[in-house]
Design an enzyme around this catalytic site. Structure first.
Site, short mmCIF file in Angstrom:
data_model
loop_
_atom_site.label_atom_id
_atom_site.label_comp_id
_atom_site.label_asym_id
_atom_site.label_seq_id
_atom_site.Cartn_x
_atom_site.Cartn_y
_atom_site.Cartn_z
N LYS A 34 35.68 57.73 38.22
CA LYS A 34 35.53 56.39 37.40
C LYS A 34 34.22 55.79 37.49
CE LYS A 34 36.93 52.04 38.86
NZ LYS A 34 35.74 51.04 38.56
N ASP A 61 34.74 52.80 32.91
CA ASP A 61 34.99 51.39 33.19
C ASP A 61 34.07 50.40 32.87
OD1 ASP A 61 36.64 49.23 34.39
OD2 ASP A 61 36.02 49.94 36.36
N LEU A 62 33.82 50.03 31.66
CA LEU A 62 32.85 48.95 31.24
C LEU A 62 33.49 47.81 30.68
CD1 LEU A 62 29.98 51.44 29.64
CD2 LEU A 62 30.24 50.73 32.00
N LYS A 63 34.67 47.74 30.71
CA LYS A 63 35.52 46.49 30.34
C LYS A 63 34.90 45.92 29.12
CE LYS A 63 37.11 45.43 34.84
NZ LYS A 63 36.19 46.66 35.75
N ASP A 66 34.20 41.79 23.05
CA ASP A 66 33.31 41.14 22.13
C ASP A 66 34.19 40.96 20.65
OD1 ASP A 66 31.06 40.33 20.59
OD2 ASP A 66 29.83 41.35 22.11
N ASN A 69 34.47 44.19 15.89
CA ASN A 69 33.60 45.34 15.29
C ASN A 69 32.62 45.64 16.40
OD1 ASN A 69 32.74 47.03 13.09
ND2 ASN A 69 30.72 45.99 13.47
N THR A 70 32.07 44.72 16.99
CA THR A 70 31.17 45.13 18.27
C THR A 70 32.15 46.08 19.23
OG1 THR A 70 29.92 43.20 17.62
CG2 THR A 70 29.33 44.16 19.79
N THR A 120 41.70 40.86 38.87
CA THR A 120 42.39 40.38 40.15
C THR A 120 41.67 39.28 40.79
OG1 THR A 120 41.68 42.50 40.95
CG2 THR A 120 44.00 42.37 40.54
N GLN A 191 40.42 44.22 49.28
CA GLN A 191 41.79 44.43 48.40
C GLN A 191 42.76 43.53 49.05
OE1 GLN A 191 41.97 45.26 45.50
NE2 GLN A 191 40.47 47.06 45.22
N ARG A 212 36.41 53.19 48.05
CA ARG A 212 35.87 53.25 49.45
C ARG A 212 36.76 54.14 50.71
NH1 ARG A 212 35.13 46.97 49.23
NH2 ARG A 212 36.83 47.38 47.85
O1 C5P Z 1 36.82 50.69 46.95
P1 C5P Z 1 38.02 50.28 46.09
O2 C5P Z 1 39.10 51.53 46.20
O3 C5P Z 1 38.66 48.99 46.66
O4 C5P Z 1 37.62 50.44 44.77
C1 C5P Z 1 38.49 50.14 43.79
C2 C5P Z 1 37.79 50.17 42.16
O5 C5P Z 1 38.80 49.58 41.42
C3 C5P Z 1 36.55 49.46 42.26
O6 C5P Z 1 35.72 50.17 41.16
C4 C5P Z 1 37.00 48.16 41.69
O7 C5P Z 1 35.88 47.53 40.91
C5 C5P Z 1 38.07 48.45 40.74
N1 C5P Z 1 39.03 47.39 40.58
C6 C5P Z 1 39.63 46.71 41.30
N2 C5P Z 1 40.62 45.92 40.91
C7 C5P Z 1 40.79 45.58 39.54
C8 C5P Z 1 40.04 46.28 38.65
C9 C5P Z 1 39.37 47.34 39.14
O8 C5P Z 1 39.66 47.13 42.38
N3 C5P Z 1 41.68 44.61 39.26
#
Ligand code: C5P
Length: 238
Positions: A34, A61-63, A66, A69-70, A120, A191, A212
Site C-alpha cells: 500500500k 491509498d490516496l483517498k 472532490d 469529474n475531478t 477511524t 490502533q 508497523r
Molecule cells: O502500521 P499499521 O499496521 O497501523 O498501518 C496501518 C495502515 O492502514 C496505515 O497506513 C494507516 O494509515 C492505514 N489505515 C488505518 N486505519 C484506517 C484507514 C487506513 O490504520 N481506518
C-alpha cells in the site's frame, strides 16, 4: 490459495530509499503493498514504477474526494498506473463514485475502486455532529458501504469488526480491506479495536493492511512469515 496475496504491507515511509529498503528486505515474502500520500508525494510518484518493476501489486491509498469529474480524472491516473486497488471517499457521494467507475473502466477493467467509509480517527460523537445524524458509527459505515456498492465500487476499507456486517448487507463478493490488524506478538501502536490476522480472516476480511508489525520489526521477513502462517491457519490451509 496463496495467503501472501491477502496481506497488504503499508509502506508508510518518508523517503523512496527507506521504502525500497523495506521491499528489498521482504523479498518474495510480500507481494502486495500500500502506497499512501506520504510516500507517494515524497517520491513524486516514482515508487509506483519501482513496485511495478519488482512485480508487486499496488494499493494506491490516496483517498480521492472532490467533485465527480475531478475525482474521476484522478482515478484515471491510478487506473493508468496499473494499480490493483485505489480508493475514494464514499462521502463524496454516489454520483462521484459512479463517475469514477464509468471513467476508470474505460482504461483498466482490473483496477478495483474501494471506498473509505468513516475514518477511524472519528469518534461516534464527532461523526454524528459532523453529519447531524443519529445513526451509530457502525450504521453510518454500513450506509456508506451500501452507497459504494450501489455505485459499482468493489469494496471498502473497514475495521475487521465491521467486515462481517458489511458483507451481510453488500454481499460476500464485496471486498473488505482491513487495517487495525495486530498479531499477538506485536505492539498495538495507536490502533484500537484490533484483531489478530487469524481472527481477521475468520471474520471475513478479504485483505489485511499491516504496517508497523512488519516494517518496524527487527526481522521483517520473519515477521511476515509468522503473519502468513496465521492467515493460513485462519483460512484452514494448514
Ligand atoms: O502500521 P499499521 O499496521 O497501523 O498501518 C496501518 C495502515 O492502514 C496505515 O497506513 C494507516 O494509515 C492505514 N489505515 C488505518 N486505519 C484506517 C484507514 C487506513 O490504520 N481506518
Amino acid at each position: 490459495m496463496d495467503a501472501r496475496e491477502k496481506i497488504i504491507i503499508a509502506l508508510d515511509f518518508p523517503t523512496e530509499e527507506k521504502a525500497k529498503a523495506c521491499v528489498e528486505s521482504l523479498g518474495e515474502e510480500a507481494v502486495f503493498y500500500k502506497v499512501g500520500l506520504e510516500l507517494f508525494l515524497n517520491s513524486q510518484g516514482k515508487i509506483l514504477e519501482y513496485l511495478r518493476e519488482k512485480g508487486k501489486k499496488i494499493f494506491l491509498d490516496l483517498k480521492f474526494h472532490d467533485i465527480p469529474n475531478t475525482t474521476a480524472m484522478a482515478s484515471v491516473f491510478a487506473a493508468k498506473k496499473d494499480v490493483v486497488m485505489f480508493n475514494v471517499h464514499a462521502s463524496g457521494g454516489k454520483k462521484m463514485m459512479q463517475k469514477v467507475i464509468e471513467e476508470t473502466k474505460k482504461i483498466n477493467e482490473a483496477a478495483s475502486a474501494i471506498a473509505v467509509t468513516i475514518l477511524t480517527s472519528f469518534s461516534e460523537e464527532e461523526i454524528q455532529s459532523l453529519f447531524q445524524s443519529k445513526l451509530s458509527l457502525k450504521e453510518l459505515a454500513i450506509h456508506f458501504a451500501s452507497l459504494a456498492k450501489e455505485a459499482g465500487l468493489s469494496g471498502v476499507v473497514c475495521s475487521p469488526w465491521e467486515a462481517a456486517d458489511i458483507k451481510k448487507v453488500c454481499g460476500e463478493s464485496f471486498q473488505t480491506v482491513c487495517p487495525g490488524v495486530r498479531p499477538k506478538w506485536s505492539a498495538t501502536n495507536d490502533q484500537e479495536r484490533i484483531m489478530t490476522p487469524k481472527e481477521a480472516v475468520q471474520h471475513g476480511c478479504d485483505y489485511l493492511v499491516i504496517g508497523r508489525p512488519v516494517t518496524k520489526h527487527e526481522n521483517p521477513k520473519e515477521a511476515m512469515r509468522m503473519i502468513v502462517k496465521e492467515v493460513e491457519e485462519g483460512l484452514g490451509l494448514c
